[in-house]
Write an enzyme that holds these catalytic residues in place. Sequence first.
Site: not given
Ligand code: FRU
Length: 467
Positions: A19-20, A22, A38, A121-122, A174
């Site tokens: 699974f991929m 962001d 991700q 985050r992010d 996000e």
């Molecule tokens: C967005 C998100 C981000 C988080 C990441 C986790 O799609 O929810 O906010 O950092 O995915 O995988």
Amino acid sequence: DTYDETLRPQLHHTPSENFMNDPNGLVYANDVYHLYHQWNDKDNIPGYQNWGHATSEDLVHWQLHPPAITPDSDDGPFIISGSAVVDEHNTSDLFNESTTPSNRGVVTDTKHCSLNRWRFRDPKAFWYEQDSKWVMLVALASQHQMIIYESRNLIDWFETSRFGNAGQPGYEYECPDLFPLEVEDTDEVRWVLITYVNPGAIRGGGSGTSYFIGDFDGKTFTPIDTSIREMDFGYDDYAGVTFNNVPDGRRLWIGWASNWLYTGVVPTEPWRSSLTLVHELSLTRANITDQHQSLTLRHKPVDLSSLISDTVKETNSPMKPDSIDFPTDGAVDMSIDVAFSSDTESSELSKSASRITIESEDGVNSIEFGVQFADHIVYINRANSGWSSPTFGSLGATSSNIPNNNKVKLRAVIDRSQIELFVQDRIHFASMVFFFQEGRVPARLRYENDEGVMIDHLKLDALKSIW
Ligand code: FRU
């Protein structure tokens, strides 16, 4: 034979397996574009997020690498979304004299952080040239805010302002991004701030995008108006970010072509999710509706001409309803101009539409897009595309109002289970995924129109796989 499953996109980046989500840490360094993302490299569902890694020299072909950053343990903390910069001037003092400037890479993350209560985050950090300093945006997701920080050394950060509670409401904010763009054909520079909301997006209630156009003085972002601009009128474009450090000032963006509503259940094996193509973004002043001129983002997908294996059809004269078979081993790229003739009676025009269907060889599954002139919209409909789920739904995506100046220009890249649609010189954009039933792949374009409407230009190129 890997990367050739029937639902596997042939141009768009996908992980080899599992699974991929962001895209992360997009950065250009040493003549190479780095794409991190991700990735749960252990399972085909969200979880155990690390940073998958791929590189490209041309932004079309990607070379896969092992994960770049992995969690310390199976219980986390997981390596969620963040950014990467090149610390060319060694402001952080993390590098010694012998590291060449382009090898001074720094990744920003929020693994150790005290504001986690509001889901901090992010981080997206970038070099702010005017004041020779770093700027970073971080989402305070459940507060619906973005904190803007500054730093001289990438280590000590000071809050300068906050921006939020604007645009789509949604449950969490996000993956912010902020960057300058020149308005086409002017000297005017404006800043674009992108934020993603999930769940609760206006469109479909899941994941969605808003962007704001405004000014940024190094500390505070001030939008020029309160419009809610959407980056995409489809359902599958989320958490996209732009590359840092691109040499010629081009602003290159990649999105994640999925939606948290159903990303964990879509029927692909052994991987899930793909990214969009790389888009170069620009700002343009355009008629976004008949009445309204405004600044808007324009998307220019990366040049795919090196992949053309065959121009299946090219016509510059009015086309009768037709059906055109195309090769199925790669993807297809089509430019279509839909016009209506000026001698059409207005009563007829008011119900006129043109319908373009991309269907499997046996015609059982299809995805449809087209123009409805009366409503001034372009739509994509995946109701007959095969796989569905309660949240994937049968909802069609429709664009906001487009000006109806007798012609609508469409460009569609169709890649096995993914469509990117660009409208009117690419000022509207939609990304959608769809999953034909087992063994079926897009194989034919079928075109129909109502009285008075016709395609007067069509070019259909078959593209070969990048894998
Ligand atoms: C967005 C998100 C981000 C988080 C990441 C986790 O799609 O929810 O906010 O950092 O995915 O995988």
